[in-house]
Design an enzyme around this catalytic site. Sequence first.
Site, mmCIF file in Angstrom:
data_model
loop_
_atom_site.group_PDB
_atom_site.id
_atom_site.type_symbol
_atom_site.label_atom_id
_atom_site.label_comp_id
_atom_site.label_asym_id
_atom_site.label_seq_id
_atom_site.Cartn_x
_atom_site.Cartn_y
_atom_site.Cartn_z
ATOM 1 N N LYS A 83 24.143 -12.978 -39.163
ATOM 2 C CA LYS A 83 23.487 -11.707 -38.438
ATOM 3 C C LYS A 83 22.242 -12.552 -37.641
ATOM 4 O O LYS A 83 21.607 -13.147 -38.265
ATOM 5 C CB LYS A 83 22.857 -10.923 -39.574
ATOM 6 C CG LYS A 83 22.748 -9.312 -38.943
ATOM 7 C CD LYS A 83 22.080 -8.460 -40.254
ATOM 8 C CE LYS A 83 22.396 -7.035 -39.982
ATOM 9 N NZ LYS A 83 21.558 -6.373 -40.580
HETATM 10 C C1 E4P Z 1 21.805 -2.883 -40.889
HETATM 11 O O1 E4P Z 1 22.539 -3.799 -40.580
HETATM 12 C C2 E4P Z 1 20.276 -2.670 -40.647
HETATM 13 O O2 E4P Z 1 19.564 -3.532 -41.139
HETATM 14 C C3 E4P Z 1 19.894 -1.187 -41.284
HETATM 15 O O3 E4P Z 1 20.999 -0.315 -40.899
HETATM 16 C C4 E4P Z 1 18.653 -0.833 -40.615
HETATM 17 O O4 E4P Z 1 18.111 0.362 -41.397
HETATM 18 P P1 E4P Z 1 16.846 0.903 -41.401
HETATM 19 O O5 E4P Z 1 16.519 1.366 -40.030
HETATM 20 O O6 E4P Z 1 16.970 2.100 -42.292
HETATM 21 O O7 E4P Z 1 16.022 0.004 -41.983
#
Ligand code: E4P
Length: 221
Positions: A83
């Site tokens: 990522k």
């Molecule tokens: C996933 O890859 C993201 O990091 C996550 O969905 C972020 O979610 P949030 O906005 O609830 O922190």
Amino acid sequence: MKFFLDSANLEEIKRGVALGIIDGVTTNPSLIAKEGYSVDEQIRKICDLIDGDISAAVVSLTAAEMVSEGRRLARIHKNVVVKVPMMPEGIAAVASLAQDGVRTNVTLCFSAAQALIAAKAGAYIVSPFVGRLDDIGVNGLGLIQDIMTIYGNYGFKTQVLAASLRGSLHVIEVAKAGAHIATLPYKVLQTMFGHPLTDKGLEQFLKDHNQSLSLSELVSQ
Ligand code: E4P
């Protein structure tokens, strides 16, 4: 549509896997920090629980550092997807990792322009954040629709992963828009199961079944 769990918590992941409907996991540095172990250690444990794409985030800020961190993460397990944050250095790292055959997930995507750049760089996944856009009064679902249209126009292979989902309505809306993947916090997954008519119907079925059992016992005496 694939369902990923948006969690680094092993208990949640075990429970999700037991349901038989989870295809992968997304983590981020905030989710990993909650668990109290290093990213490498936690990702390794997650890979032991589920056979599917597991996103693990880099935390460095230059392309060269992201590439070497990404290569290290990718060596943890064949299912690791690296990522990388949406920024120029991140995109350079994505392009370089793609040439090495390392799969990437471009995260913190908040606009169609960013998603277009991610696809051009050869990202395996792009993660538009629906809920965080809604939080600031911008239509997060509209972003998913725009990206699906743009990717469809050009046949980009990058998968659209709807992230930052806050409830089952979000999941339904991104599914209608054609997102390839929805990443679900465990609580959101739980809410997707519920319907008052299901509970009421089940209660009635069981009541009728038990009554007919008692009746047949009476008759056989
Ligand atoms: C996933 O890859 C993201 O990091 C996550 O969905 C972020 O979610 P949030 O906005 O609830 O922190």
